[in-house]
Design an enzyme around this catalytic site. Structure first.
Site, mmCIF file in Angstrom:
data_model
loop_
_atom_site.group_PDB
_atom_site.id
_atom_site.type_symbol
_atom_site.label_atom_id
_atom_site.label_comp_id
_atom_site.label_asym_id
_atom_site.label_seq_id
_atom_site.Cartn_x
_atom_site.Cartn_y
_atom_site.Cartn_z
ATOM 1 N N LYS A 186 0.883 -1.179 0.000
ATOM 2 C CA LYS A 186 0.000 0.000 0.000
ATOM 3 C C LYS A 186 0.916 1.223 0.000
ATOM 4 C CE LYS A 186 -1.990 3.062 1.860
ATOM 5 N NZ LYS A 186 -1.833 4.476 1.442
ATOM 6 N N GLU A 261 8.601 1.015 11.587
ATOM 7 C CA GLU A 261 9.765 1.897 11.434
ATOM 8 C C GLU A 261 9.188 3.305 11.373
ATOM 9 O OE1 GLU A 261 12.128 4.321 10.587
ATOM 10 O OE2 GLU A 261 12.299 3.599 8.513
ATOM 11 N N CYS A 296 13.635 9.812 7.358
ATOM 12 C CA CYS A 296 13.299 9.499 8.761
ATOM 13 C C CYS A 296 14.502 9.612 9.672
ATOM 14 C CB CYS A 296 12.586 8.160 8.881
ATOM 15 S SG CYS A 296 13.197 6.898 7.793
ATOM 16 N N GLU A 397 9.209 15.673 15.164
ATOM 17 C CA GLU A 397 9.774 15.485 13.829
ATOM 18 C C GLU A 397 9.110 16.475 12.868
ATOM 19 O OE1 GLU A 397 8.782 11.800 11.711
ATOM 20 O OE2 GLU A 397 10.917 11.624 11.253
HETATM 21 P P1 ADP Z 1 2.404 11.011 6.882
HETATM 22 O O1 ADP Z 1 1.614 11.585 8.013
HETATM 23 O O2 ADP Z 1 3.799 11.473 6.853
HETATM 24 O O3 ADP Z 1 1.742 11.047 5.551
HETATM 25 P P2 ADP Z 1 1.599 8.359 7.600
HETATM 26 O O4 ADP Z 1 2.264 7.592 8.675
HETATM 27 O O5 ADP Z 1 0.209 8.827 7.889
HETATM 28 O O6 ADP Z 1 2.599 9.495 7.244
HETATM 29 O O7 ADP Z 1 1.570 7.530 6.256
HETATM 30 C C1 ADP Z 1 2.359 6.389 5.991
HETATM 31 C C2 ADP Z 1 1.501 5.364 5.300
HETATM 32 O O8 ADP Z 1 0.465 4.940 6.189
HETATM 33 C C3 ADP Z 1 0.779 5.863 4.058
HETATM 34 O O9 ADP Z 1 0.779 4.830 3.088
HETATM 35 C C4 ADP Z 1 -0.623 6.133 4.560
HETATM 36 O O10 ADP Z 1 -1.624 6.097 3.570
HETATM 37 C C5 ADP Z 1 -0.790 5.005 5.537
HETATM 38 N N1 ADP Z 1 -1.838 5.224 6.546
HETATM 39 C C6 ADP Z 1 -2.391 6.388 6.960
HETATM 40 N N2 ADP Z 1 -3.309 6.171 7.923
HETATM 41 C C7 ADP Z 1 -3.361 4.828 8.128
HETATM 42 C C8 ADP Z 1 -4.081 3.972 9.008
HETATM 43 N N3 ADP Z 1 -4.975 4.435 9.890
HETATM 44 N N4 ADP Z 1 -3.843 2.641 8.951
HETATM 45 C C9 ADP Z 1 -2.912 2.141 8.096
HETATM 46 N N5 ADP Z 1 -2.214 2.895 7.247
HETATM 47 C C10 ADP Z 1 -2.410 4.225 7.249
#
Ligand code: ADP
Length: 495
Positions: A186, A261, A296, A397
């Site tokens: 994903k 991570e 990161c 961060e």
């Molecule tokens: P950022 O805030 O920097 O965009 P995220 O940690 O939200 O970083 O995003 C990292 C990944 O996690 C992306 O692929 C995002 O779509 C996905 N993501 C966001 N929310 C969820 C969730 N509730 N469960 C699983 N994956 C998620």
């Protein structure tokens, strides 16, 4: 010769989920746009895969796993196919680099030199490792023989972020596939294009159909994977807040394994006797500004002895002034666009708040005027000095090209205390000519990787991951990554 601009205009963009290697019509009607941060234009609309799409992909992955079309191949054969996958990625390196640049705003010079070759290298390295992982014989008594072997976990879902989309996806794909798993990736909603293309190329390279799928979507798609009762393992890279949600979803469903991570706020500790302060400053500047600070393990805090702080900062400023943000499609650009308007405003929000927190923006901090490309997401390399320890810019961060300076009195214990004074523990560095101090400070820093008189010596042979709120549950990179994607099995035989 065609320029990157022309090639970008002619490029075919993926628009559908890739299921088991083939683009298919989604089950969902929902869509989202992927936007080019270079100029704010919409690149394309993609399906926002829903629970039905996730269910279909998991079913396919499960079937591929159960019938053994991949896991029952000899490890050497899986390795051969992964190495072939690496070759196909190399043959499409320019196309993949361009997709990555359009999606993320990374300079094309970086995506062609680092991201696309890095993805190929990751696949090849794990392809080479596939038939070099041995089991063990336990030292039991003479009446029995117990072997300890590694088996694939089954269906792996990899949820990845937007800062190094292809590199991080292949850090996970390489070992997960080498071990014989089926994998669903994903990608982040900001950067799905190159990863979708990778999944098509995998099929071309000979990966059996069904083994690898890529589902575009927003957070809800990731959440559906994390909640799915038939996913055996989630490997996640992203923010700490989202990591917590993934963990909760795993706990609330089938107790699937989770590797996280997460974020970092990594310190660069500079002592007054650092061997070459100018060279150190240059490395420190690159350690935060590379990839527009969206790394990161970026060295985002400079913990510096007050006696040399001005000298180090002057050199960092010199480097930063050379790093003017430019058009990501221009081959000479060293600093591109931030990934999105949302991310840019998040970062500038931190800068706006810094003064109120007692800190001083001493370099950069502005959106370049004129903008390298109209309506793009650009920010000057920025340095914040004299930030108090409790300021958000010190603790949180920022994920942008922003270095925060913490001056200290030169004492070793204070250096270690400040280095560890955040919730994170991803990376750290110490700069000193005194070997004893270097060893003591390196040992004192609670982080997954520590550098002595260097920074970001990237190499696939070492593990990547953090202590504390930077994550747990295994590591990316190196042979240790294979542990994430395998279960240990003991088999007893009575003699
Ligand atoms: P950022 O805030 O920097 O965009 P995220 O940690 O939200 O970083 O995003 C990292 C990944 O996690 C992306 O692929 C995002 O779509 C996905 N993501 C966001 N929310 C969820 C969730 N509730 N469960 C699983 N994956 C998620």
């Amino acid at each position: 010769m065609t320029t990157w601009h022309q090639r970008a205009a002619d490029l075919r963009l993926p628009t559908r989920p890739v299921l088991g290697g083939r683009p298919v019509e989604p089950l969902t009607d929902a869509t989202f746009s992927t936007v080019n941060p270079r100029d704010g234009s919409v690149l394309t609309q993609l399906p926002a895969c829903g629970a039905d799409d996730v269910d279909r992909a998991v079913g396919l992955a499960r079937a591929a796993f159960e019938d053994g079309r991949w896991r029952d191949l000899a490890p050497a054969e899986r390795g051969r196919i992964l190495r072939r996958f690496a070759e196909v990625v190399e043959a499409h390196a320019d196309e993949l680099a361009l997709l990555e640049t359009l999606d993320t705003g990374k300079p094309i010079g970086d995506t062609t030199a680092v991201d696309a070759p890095g993805a190929a290298n990751n696949l090849r390295w794990y392809g080479e490792a596939a038939d070099k992982v041995y089991g063990e014989v336990a030292p039991t008594g003479p009446d029995a023989l117990a072997t300890i072997t590694r088996e694939p976990v089954g269906v792996v879902a990899a949820i990845v972020p937007w800062n190094y989309p292809m590199i991080i996806a292949t850090w996970k794909l390489g070992p997960a596939l080498a071990a014989g798993n089926s994998v669903i990736v994903k990608p982040a909603e900001q950067s799905p294009l190159a990863t979708l293309r990778l999944a098509e190329l995998a099929l071309e390279a000979g990966l059996p159909e069904g083994v690898l799928s890529v589902l575009p979507g927003e957070g809800a798609t990731g959440a559906a994977l994390a909640e799915h009762p038939d996913v055996d393992k989630i490997t996640f890279t992203g923010s700490t807040a989202t990591g917590r949600k993934v963990l909760a979803a795993a706990a609330g469903s089938n107790l699937k394994g989770v590797s996280l991570e997460l974020g970092g706020k990594s310190p660069q500790v500079v002592l007054a006797d650092a061997p070459d302060l100018d060279a150190a400053a240059e490395t420190i500047a690159w350690g935060i500004f590379y990839n527009q600070g969206q790394t990161c393990h970026a060295g985002s805090r400079l913990v510096v002895d007050d006696r040399v702080a001005d000298q180090v900062l002057a050199k960092i400023a010199e480097v930063a002034r050379e790093l003017t943000p430019g058009d990501p499609l221009d081959g000479d650009t060293q600093l591109g666009a931030l990934v999105s308007a949302e991310q840019l405003s998040r970062v500038t929000g931190y800068l706006d708040a810094a003064a109120g927190q007692g800190a001083e923006v001493v370099l950069g901090g502005g959106v370049p005027d004129p903008s390298p490309v109209a309506d793009g997401c650009y920010l000057e390399p920025t340095v914040i000095d004299r930030a108090p320890e409790d300021a958000a810019v010190v603790r949180e961060e920022i994920f942008g090209p922003v270095l925060v300076v913490q001056r200290f009195d030169g004492s070793e214990s204070e250096a270690v205390r400040l280095a560890n004074a955040t919730e994170y523990g991803l990376a750290g560095a110490v700069w000193t000519a005194d070997h004893g101090r270097a060893e003591r400070i390196a040992a004192g820093i609670r982080a997954g990787v520590v550098y002595v008189n260097c920074f970001d010596v990237g190499d696939l042979t070492v593990p990547h991951g953090g202590f504390k709120a930077s994550g747990f549950g295994g590591r990316d990179k190196s042979l240790h990554a294979i542990e994430q994607y395998t279960e240990l099995k003991t088999t007893w035989r009575q003699r």
